[in-house]
Design a protein around this motif. Structure first.
Motif, PDB file in Angstrom:
ATOM      1  N   LEU A 172       0.863  -1.182   0.000  1.00 32.24           N
ATOM      2  CA  LEU A 172       0.000   0.000   0.000  1.00 32.24           C
ATOM      3  C   LEU A 172       0.897   1.229   0.000  1.00 32.24           C
ATOM      4  O   LEU A 172       1.844   1.312   0.794  1.00 32.24           O
ATOM      5  CB  LEU A 172      -0.872  -0.024   1.271  1.00 32.24           C
ATOM      6  N   ILE A 173       0.619   2.163  -0.927  1.00 33.53           N
ATOM      7  CA  ILE A 173       1.381   3.415  -0.957  1.00 33.53           C
ATOM      8  C   ILE A 173       0.424   4.602  -1.090  1.00 33.53           C
ATOM      9  O   ILE A 173      -0.685   4.450  -1.607  1.00 33.53           O
ATOM     10  CB  ILE A 173       2.418   3.455  -2.121  1.00 33.53           C
ATOM     11  N   VAL A 174       0.864   5.747  -0.596  1.00 31.31           N
ATOM     12  CA  VAL A 174       0.121   6.987  -0.803  1.00 31.31           C
ATOM     13  C   VAL A 174       1.076   8.029  -1.378  1.00 31.31           C
ATOM     14  O   VAL A 174       2.281   7.975  -1.132  1.00 31.31           O
ATOM     15  CB  VAL A 174      -0.521   7.517   0.509  1.00 31.31           C
ATOM     16  N   LEU A 175       0.519   8.948  -2.165  1.00 34.56           N
ATOM     17  CA  LEU A 175       1.334   9.991  -2.786  1.00 34.56           C
ATOM     18  C   LEU A 175       0.521  11.261  -2.962  1.00 34.56           C
ATOM     19  O   LEU A 175      -0.708  11.212  -3.024  1.00 34.56           O
ATOM     20  CB  LEU A 175       1.783   9.584  -4.203  1.00 34.56           C
ATOM     21  N   ASP A 176       1.225  12.374  -3.060  1.00 29.64           N
ATOM     22  CA  ASP A 176       0.628  13.613  -3.547  1.00 29.64           C
ATOM     23  C   ASP A 176       1.760  14.425  -4.153  1.00 29.64           C
ATOM     24  O   ASP A 176       2.595  14.967  -3.430  1.00 29.64           O
ATOM     25  CB  ASP A 176      -0.057  14.390  -2.425  1.00 29.64           C
ATOM     26  N   VAL A 177       1.788  14.495  -5.479  1.00 29.19           N
ATOM     27  CA  VAL A 177       2.884  15.199  -6.147  1.00 29.19           C
ATOM     28  C   VAL A 177       2.441  16.575  -6.651  1.00 29.19           C
ATOM     29  O   VAL A 177       3.135  17.195  -7.451  1.00 29.19           O
ATOM     30  CB  VAL A 177       3.491  14.376  -7.313  1.00 29.19           C
ATOM     31  N   SER A 178       1.272  17.047  -6.188  1.00 33.66           N
ATOM     32  CA  SER A 178       0.814  18.378  -6.608  1.00 33.66           C
ATOM     33  C   SER A 178       1.775  19.433  -6.058  1.00 33.66           C
ATOM     34  O   SER A 178       2.369  19.260  -4.995  1.00 33.66           O
ATOM     35  CB  SER A 178      -0.605  18.632  -6.103  1.00 33.66           C
ATOM     36  N   GLU A 179       1.924  20.535  -6.805  1.00 34.02           N
ATOM     37  CA  GLU A 179       2.801  21.620  -6.345  1.00 34.02           C
ATOM     38  C   GLU A 179       2.149  22.300  -5.151  1.00 34.02           C
ATOM     39  O   GLU A 179       0.951  22.173  -4.919  1.00 34.02           O
ATOM     40  CB  GLU A 179       3.023  22.633  -7.477  1.00 34.02           C
ATOM     41  N   ASP A 180       2.960  23.068  -4.416  1.00 36.66           N
ATOM     42  CA  ASP A 180       2.488  23.694  -3.179  1.00 36.66           C
ATOM     43  C   ASP A 180       1.204  24.507  -3.339  1.00 36.66           C
ATOM     44  O   ASP A 180       0.347  24.508  -2.471  1.00 36.66           O
ATOM     45  CB  ASP A 180       3.580  24.609  -2.603  1.00 36.66           C
ATOM     46  N   ASP A 181       1.113  25.239  -4.467  1.00 34.26           N
ATOM     47  CA  ASP A 181      -0.031  26.133  -4.625  1.00 34.26           C
ATOM     48  C   ASP A 181      -1.234  25.438  -5.283  1.00 34.26           C
ATOM     49  O   ASP A 181      -2.269  26.045  -5.505  1.00 34.26           O
ATOM     50  CB  ASP A 181       0.361  27.398  -5.414  1.00 34.26           C
ATOM     51  N   ASP A 182      -1.078  24.169  -5.627  1.00 37.50           N
ATOM     52  CA  ASP A 182      -2.206  23.422  -6.186  1.00 37.50           C
ATOM     53  C   ASP A 182      -3.154  22.977  -5.084  1.00 37.50           C
ATOM     54  O   ASP A 182      -2.813  22.996  -3.917  1.00 37.50           O
ATOM     55  CB  ASP A 182      -1.717  22.152  -6.893  1.00 37.50           C
ATOM     56  N   THR A 183      -4.321  22.522  -5.498  1.00 39.07           N
ATOM     57  CA  THR A 183      -5.191  21.838  -4.553  1.00 39.07           C
ATOM     58  C   THR A 183      -4.552  20.481  -4.277  1.00 39.07           C
ATOM     59  O   THR A 183      -3.984  19.876  -5.182  1.00 39.07           O
ATOM     60  CB  THR A 183      -6.581  21.568  -5.178  1.00 39.07           C
ATOM     61  N   PRO A 184      -4.615  20.003  -3.043  1.00 36.39           N
ATOM     62  CA  PRO A 184      -4.025  18.696  -2.735  1.00 36.39           C
ATOM     63  C   PRO A 184      -4.623  17.603  -3.627  1.00 36.39           C
ATOM     64  O   PRO A 184      -5.794  17.674  -4.000  1.00 36.39           O
ATOM     65  CB  PRO A 184      -4.407  18.463  -1.273  1.00 36.39           C
TER      66      PRO A 184
END
Ligand code: NI
Length: 174
Positions: free
Chosen positions: A60-72
């Motif tokens: 199981l993995i989780v990620l969020d590669v959105s840029e800082d100013d993006d919506t999560p």
């Protein structure tokens, strides 16, 4: 939903070298773990986390590669595997790892991949990935196979890093 940040295990914890077991049932308990992992990852902060890093050797993995100013853009991938490496193109990225604090390493990996996984409903999905997402997915899938970024170093350099972390662990417990 109540989420809680979990402790992250670090080098030289031997669990980091364990091959994680496939998830057999996508149930409320697993989704709660995924949510706690996301909380842990955002809290750290990091862009990806594998369950083994919070002491649970499941695939199981989780990620969020959105840029800082993006919506999560939180992502949960269950039993992820690289199905296809698209072409010969590679991508260099200076990677860090929440289990190896204050260590970064420039690593070259395939630039374009397709990952198969189960989503939060337990449905099979395919995700074509490029750029940072492709890099982060490969890093996290490596964790599920007991592989760490220090494995991209020569034996000699890897031993130096491991020795440093062993020494810090001894000092912390002394
Ligand atoms: Ni990592």
């Amino acid at each position: 939903m109540i989420m809680s940040a979990l402790p992250i295990i670090t080098l030289p914890d031997p669990l980091l070298r364990k091959v994680s077991k496939p998830v057999e049932t996508v149930d409320a308990e697993l989704l709660k773990l995924a949510d706690d992992m996301l909380e842990t990852m955002y809290d750290a902060p990091g862009i990806g986390l594998a369950a083994v890093q919070v002491g649970v050797p499941k695939r199981l993995i989780v990620l969020d590669v959105s840029e800082d100013d993006d919506t999560p853009r939180p992502m949960t991938l269950i039993n992820p595997e690289v199905l296809k490496i698209d072409g010969e193109r590679t991508r260099m990225h200076e990677e860090g790892c929440l289990s190896i604090p204050d260590f970064r390493l420039e690593i070259e990996r395939p630039a374009s991949i397709v990952v198969g996984y189960l989503d939060r409903e337990g449905k099979p999905q395919e995700l074509p990935a490029e750029g940072l997402l492709a890099t982060a997915l490969q890093h996290e899938i490596d964790h599920l196979n007991g592989k760490l970024i220090i494995d991209f170093l020569s034996r000699l350099k890897r031993d130096i890093v491991v020795r440093k972390f062993k020494k810090m662990a001894r000092e912390a417990s002394a």
